[in-house]
Design an enzyme around this catalytic site. Structure first.
Site, PDB file in Angstrom:
ATOM      1  N   SER A 282      -5.034   2.466   4.443  1.00 43.94           N
ATOM      2  CA  SER A 282      -5.188   2.018   3.054  1.00 43.94           C
ATOM      3  C   SER A 282      -5.299   0.480   3.011  1.00 43.94           C
ATOM      4  O   SER A 282      -6.101  -0.082   2.271  1.00 43.94           O
ATOM      5  CB  SER A 282      -3.985   2.501   2.234  1.00 43.94           C
ATOM      6  OG  SER A 282      -3.922   1.843   1.000  1.00 43.94           O
TER       7      SER A 282
ATOM      8  N   GLY B 144      -5.531   3.565  -5.698  1.00 49.29           N
ATOM      9  CA  GLY B 144      -6.085   4.915  -5.671  1.00 49.29           C
ATOM     10  C   GLY B 144      -7.586   4.806  -5.459  1.00 49.29           C
ATOM     11  O   GLY B 144      -8.375   5.377  -6.210  1.00 49.29           O
ATOM     12  N   ARG B 145      -7.939   4.030  -4.445  1.00 53.28           N
ATOM     13  CA  ARG B 145      -9.357   3.799  -4.149  1.00 53.28           C
ATOM     14  C   ARG B 145     -10.012   5.067  -3.584  1.00 53.28           C
ATOM     15  O   ARG B 145      -9.328   5.892  -2.981  1.00 53.28           O
ATOM     16  CB  ARG B 145      -9.502   2.696  -3.090  1.00 53.28           C
ATOM     17  CG  ARG B 145      -9.291   1.321  -3.603  1.00 53.28           C
ATOM     18  CD  ARG B 145      -9.821   0.304  -2.599  1.00 53.28           C
ATOM     19  NE  ARG B 145      -9.669  -1.021  -3.169  1.00 53.28           N
ATOM     20  CZ  ARG B 145      -8.616  -1.826  -2.956  1.00 53.28           C
ATOM     21  NH1 ARG B 145      -7.660  -1.441  -2.138  1.00 53.28           N
ATOM     22  NH2 ARG B 145      -8.562  -2.994  -3.538  1.00 53.28           N
TER      23      ARG B 145
ATOM     24  N   LYS C 247       0.785  -1.232   0.000  1.00 49.96           N
ATOM     25  CA  LYS C 247       0.000   0.000   0.000  1.00 49.96           C
ATOM     26  C   LYS C 247       0.818   1.284   0.000  1.00 49.96           C
ATOM     27  O   LYS C 247       0.317   2.348   0.356  1.00 49.96           O
ATOM     28  CB  LYS C 247      -1.008   0.051   1.186  1.00 49.96           C
ATOM     29  CG  LYS C 247      -1.867  -1.165   1.379  1.00 49.96           C
ATOM     30  CD  LYS C 247      -2.450  -1.744   0.128  1.00 49.96           C
ATOM     31  CE  LYS C 247      -3.446  -0.863  -0.602  1.00 49.96           C
ATOM     32  NZ  LYS C 247      -3.873  -1.537  -1.880  1.00 49.96           N
ATOM     33  N   THR C 248       2.057   1.191  -0.397  1.00 55.40           N
ATOM     34  CA  THR C 248       2.889   2.394  -0.382  1.00 55.40           C
ATOM     35  C   THR C 248       3.109   2.943  -1.794  1.00 55.40           C
ATOM     36  O   THR C 248       3.839   3.916  -1.972  1.00 55.40           O
ATOM     37  CB  THR C 248       4.265   2.086   0.243  1.00 55.40           C
ATOM     38  OG1 THR C 248       4.838   0.980  -0.456  1.00 55.40           O
ATOM     39  CG2 THR C 248       4.151   1.778   1.721  1.00 55.40           C
ATOM     40  N   GLY C 249       2.513   2.284  -2.787  1.00 62.44           N
ATOM     41  CA  GLY C 249       2.704   2.727  -4.173  1.00 62.44           C
ATOM     42  C   GLY C 249       3.568   1.765  -4.969  1.00 62.44           C
ATOM     43  O   GLY C 249       4.119   2.125  -6.011  1.00 62.44           O
ATOM     44  N   THR C 250       3.668   0.530  -4.500  1.00 63.16           N
ATOM     45  CA  THR C 250       4.557  -0.435  -5.159  1.00 63.16           C
ATOM     46  C   THR C 250       4.090  -0.769  -6.583  1.00 63.16           C
ATOM     47  O   THR C 250       4.916  -1.004  -7.467  1.00 63.16           O
ATOM     48  CB  THR C 250       4.675  -1.744  -4.342  1.00 63.16           C
ATOM     49  OG1 THR C 250       3.372  -2.291  -4.169  1.00 63.16           O
ATOM     50  CG2 THR C 250       5.322  -1.508  -2.992  1.00 63.16           C
ATOM     51  N   THR C 251       2.767  -0.767  -6.806  1.00 67.70           N
ATOM     52  CA  THR C 251       2.288  -1.110  -8.148  1.00 67.70           C
ATOM     53  C   THR C 251       2.567   0.036  -9.124  1.00 67.70           C
ATOM     54  O   THR C 251       2.889  -0.199 -10.296  1.00 67.70           O
ATOM     55  CB  THR C 251       0.780  -1.453  -8.127  1.00 67.70           C
ATOM     56  OG1 THR C 251       0.511  -2.205  -6.953  1.00 67.70           O
ATOM     57  CG2 THR C 251       0.372  -2.250  -9.337  1.00 67.70           C
TER      58      THR C 251
ATOM     59  N   TYR D 238     -12.232   6.369  -0.706  1.00 71.38           N
ATOM     60  CA  TYR D 238     -12.810   6.036   0.602  1.00 71.38           C
ATOM     61  C   TYR D 238     -12.746   7.277   1.489  1.00 71.38           C
ATOM     62  O   TYR D 238     -11.961   8.196   1.218  1.00 71.38           O
ATOM     63  CB  TYR D 238     -12.101   4.835   1.258  1.00 71.38           C
ATOM     64  CG  TYR D 238     -10.584   4.831   1.194  1.00 71.38           C
ATOM     65  CD1 TYR D 238      -9.834   5.601   2.080  1.00 71.38           C
ATOM     66  CD2 TYR D 238      -9.907   4.051   0.252  1.00 71.38           C
ATOM     67  CE1 TYR D 238      -8.445   5.589   2.016  1.00 71.38           C
ATOM     68  CE2 TYR D 238      -8.518   4.043   0.177  1.00 71.38           C
ATOM     69  CZ  TYR D 238      -7.798   4.811   1.064  1.00 71.38           C
ATOM     70  OH  TYR D 238      -6.426   4.810   1.006  1.00 71.38           O
TER      71      TYR D 238
HETATM   72  N1  LIG Z   1       0.317   6.666  -9.776  1.00 65.30           N
HETATM   73  C1  LIG Z   1      -0.426   6.021  -8.892  1.00 65.30           C
HETATM   74  N2  LIG Z   1      -1.585   5.404  -9.264  1.00 65.30           N
HETATM   75  C2  LIG Z   1      -2.332   4.752  -8.347  1.00 65.30           C
HETATM   76  N3  LIG Z   1      -2.009   4.654  -7.039  1.00 65.30           N
HETATM   77  C3  LIG Z   1      -0.878   5.244  -6.631  1.00 65.30           C
HETATM   78  C4  LIG Z   1      -0.045   5.938  -7.531  1.00 65.30           C
HETATM   79  N4  LIG Z   1       0.997   6.442  -6.837  1.00 65.30           N
HETATM   80  C5  LIG Z   1       0.824   6.071  -5.569  1.00 65.30           C
HETATM   81  N5  LIG Z   1      -0.308   5.359  -5.442  1.00 65.30           N
HETATM   82  C6  LIG Z   1      -0.787   4.775  -4.176  1.00 65.30           C
HETATM   83  O1  LIG Z   1      -0.503   3.395  -4.221  1.00 65.30           O
HETATM   84  C7  LIG Z   1      -1.371   2.780  -3.279  1.00 65.30           C
HETATM   85  C8  LIG Z   1      -1.414   1.287  -3.516  1.00 65.30           C
HETATM   86  O2  LIG Z   1      -0.166   0.805  -3.120  1.00 65.30           O
HETATM   87  P1  LIG Z   1       0.413  -0.569  -3.649  1.00 65.30           P
HETATM   88  O3  LIG Z   1       0.401  -0.568  -5.116  1.00 65.30           O
HETATM   89  O4  LIG Z   1       1.726  -0.736  -2.979  1.00 65.30           O
HETATM   90  O5  LIG Z   1      -0.672  -1.584  -3.079  1.00 65.30           O
HETATM   91  S1  LIG Z   1      -0.522  -3.176  -3.021  1.00 65.30           S
HETATM   92  O6  LIG Z   1       0.205  -3.479  -1.817  1.00 65.30           O
HETATM   93  O7  LIG Z   1       0.161  -3.644  -4.225  1.00 65.30           O
HETATM   94  O8  LIG Z   1      -1.934  -3.641  -2.946  1.00 65.30           O
HETATM   95  C9  LIG Z   1      -2.689   3.486  -3.470  1.00 65.30           C
HETATM   96  O9  LIG Z   1      -3.354   3.424  -2.232  1.00 65.30           O
HETATM   97  P2  LIG Z   1      -4.906   3.744  -2.062  1.00 65.30           P
HETATM   98  O10 LIG Z   1      -5.022   5.223  -2.402  1.00 65.30           O
HETATM   99  O11 LIG Z   1      -5.236   3.467  -0.645  1.00 65.30           O
HETATM  100  O12 LIG Z   1      -5.676   2.889  -3.017  1.00 65.30           O
HETATM  101  C10 LIG Z   1      -2.283   4.888  -3.927  1.00 65.30           C
HETATM  102  O13 LIG Z   1      -2.481   5.857  -2.965  1.00 65.30           O
END
Ligand SMILES: Nc1ncnc2c1ncn2[C@@H]1O[C@H](COP(=O)(O)OS(=O)(=O)O)[C@@H](OP(=O)(O)O)[C@H]1O
Length: 493
Positions: free
Chosen positions: A323, A445-446, A225-229, A448
């Site tokens: 998150s 980027g949910r 949830k730190t932005g790994t994707t 909530y």
């Molecule tokens: N560019 C971009 N697009 C979408 N989301 C972004 C981006 N950069 C950072 N984030 C933040 O990434 C959060 C999801 O983190 P992860 O990808 O590490 O989640 S996971 O552990 O793989 O499920 C996700 O958390 P949530 O906002 O809670 O959905 C985003 O805040």
């Protein structure tokens, strides 16, 4: 066990099986016992490094449960030899007794017969028995004929040990012995895989049809949830960087080092990566966000890919926890649906085990300093990059410049041209042709509601000490403090 053929030369499991069946037939026809449960591979081939085809064939034809080798983790020093269990086959460490493959005559013993006697009478063989609670030796049948040096050696060794020590010697059949071994050394049950090409002896018994370079050059370890994707998406845009192929169960994440997939072995892991000679780049990577807080992952990763660079992303641990909770709710985790966020984070020791388990999974990854310290036991600081997740979210091009520099990857890829802010998504996305964008799916980027103030205050206090530790660690590493951490530290004063 079947002539002196080396199993790692057989890529095909069924041809190995065929050979073993022939052997078994021979044994049965000649009244040779076939139900020992124990086998030794010629030249250690296939046992370690593991040739999975051997393990499977052994189980199918001979119902082998025990084997032994001198090669794990390495031949020398002998005192570090360990055992492990793989695919239900118990591999025991074997000692060297000085009697070799061919027949040895007493008078022709290398260096003269005195050398053998010295080894027995207080020398190396004597110490091997004294220092190892369980010693396993292998001698060749040929040394029980002719001069019967096998018998001579072990009878004299046992006599000498009994005359000069208080040790009580005992022997056990292989299966019982293996159980005893792992009862005495339970921490050895889990194997620790290494790169088969790092040691010449291992490389010599590694299948020519397998390579050692289908392994990542760097790992994105999370936390979740730190932005790994987002980082993953940006990385694969780079022309020289390649990720693993997706897993049917866990999508882009292989989740090898942290949990049970590790027990599937390195062939399984390497199958996720392309053979570098078939692709244009060897800059392979893998991201699995659960590696970050895993107890096992740092040690396992350092053993298999010690030179890999490690990337972690940090955001405010309170936001991360929230998150994650939202993530669990949208995956319909019953406990997350049942309890409010505040109930989850504040649950006390008397709460239900379901709630406590959820709480642990929610909060523990945010103990950033402890987890990073564990990675630093196994990887030097220059191999570790800590990214500010807030900056990744708001200014990804600058972060990606830093990442490229850290990885030493070329050519330099211009992310300020390749990324664009998508106001509909509310995040940075990949810019495609004709102004179109490729953003991450709905689950990143949910939408909530913001965290309630009570939870925010609770978590700020809960993570206080962890954050102080993190600031000290970043200071030690000469790294700047992310803005969320500076704000949190101000609350401490
Ligand atoms: N560019 C971009 N697009 C979408 N989301 C972004 C981006 N950069 C950072 N984030 C933040 O990434 C959060 C999801 O983190 P992860 O990808 O590490 O989640 S996971 O552990 O793989 O499920 C996700 O958390 P949530 O906002 O809670 O959905 C985003 O805040």
């Amino acid at each position: 066990m079947w002539s002196h053929m080396q199993p790692h030369l057989f890529h095909n499991e069924s041809s190995l099986v065929e050979q073993m069946i022939l052997n078994k037939k021979f044994a049965l026809e000649h009244g040779i016992p076939t139900d020992m449960g124990y086998a030794v591979a010629p030249h250690h081939s296939g046992v370690y490094p593991v040739h999975i085809q051997l393990y499977e064939a052994w189980k199918k034809v001979w119902n082998i449960r025990i084997t032994s080798t001198e090669e794990y983790p390495h031949l020398k020093p002998a005192r570090y030899r360990r055992g492990f269990i793989h695919k239900n086959i118990m591999v025991l460490p074997r000692q060297t007794c000085g009697l070799f493959t061919h027949t040895i005559f007493y008078k022709e013993y290398p260096g003269g017969p005195k050398e053998l006697d010295k080894s027995i009478q207080g020398g190396e063989l004597f110490f091997t028995v004294v220092l190892n609670p369980i010693s396993i030796f292998m001698t060749h049948l040929s040394n029980y004929g002719n001069d019967r040096l096998g018998l001579y050696t072990f009878v004299n060794l046992a006599n000498f040990v009994q005359s000069w020590t208080n040790l009580r010697l005992q022997t056990l059949p292989p299966v019982q012995l293996a159980h005893k071994y792992f009862e005495l050394f339970p921490d050895q049950k889990d194997p620790l895989w290494q790169n088969p090409c790092d040691d010449k002896r291992h490389r010599d018994i590694w299948s020519k049809e397998k390579t050692c370079d289908r392994l990542p050059k760097f790992l994105v370890i999370g936390p979740q949830k730190t932005g790994t994707t987002a980082l993953y998406l940006f990385l694969v845009m780079h022309p020289s960087i390649l990720s693993n192929s997706p897993s049917p169960k866990t999508f882009e994440e292989v989740q090898f080092f942290n949990r049970n997939n590790y027990h599937r072995g390195i062939d399984w892991y390497m199958d996720f990566f392309p053979v570098p000679s078939n692709v244009t780049t060897d800059f392979l990577f893998e991201k699995s966000a659960n590696y970050f807080h895993s107890e096992e992952a740092p040690k396992r990763a350092a053993s298999l890919v010690p030179k890999a660079k490690i990337i972690t992303i940090l955001i405010d641990p309170s936001d991360r926890a929230y998150s994650w909770y939202q993530h669990q709710r949208s995956h319909e985790d019953p406990a997350a649906l049942k309890f409010s966020f505040y109930e989850v984070i504040s649950a006390g020791p008397r709460a239900s085990s379901e709630l406590r388990a959820l709480q642990k999974r929610c909060l523990v990854p945010g103990w950033y300093a402890s987890h990073i310290e564990r990675w630093l036991i196994y990887f030097p600081p220059f191999q570790l990059l800590i990214i500010d997740g807030q900056q990744l979210r708001t200014d990804p091009a600058t972060v990606m410049d830093e990442v490229q520099k850290f990885l030493g990857v070329s050519p330099h890829y211009n992310y300020s041209e390749a990324l664009t802010f998508d106001s509909h998504k509310g995040f940075w996305c990949q810019l495609l042709e004709e102004g179109k964008t490729k953003c991450l799916g709905k689950s990143k980027g949910r939408k909530y509601p913001p965290m309630d103030p009570e939870s925010r205050v609770f978590l700020s206090s809960y993570y206080r000490d962890h954050n102080v530790e993190l600031s000290k660690l970043l200071h030690r590493l000469g790294q700047p403090l992310p803005s969320w951490l500076r704000q949190e530290l101000q609350k401490v004063r």
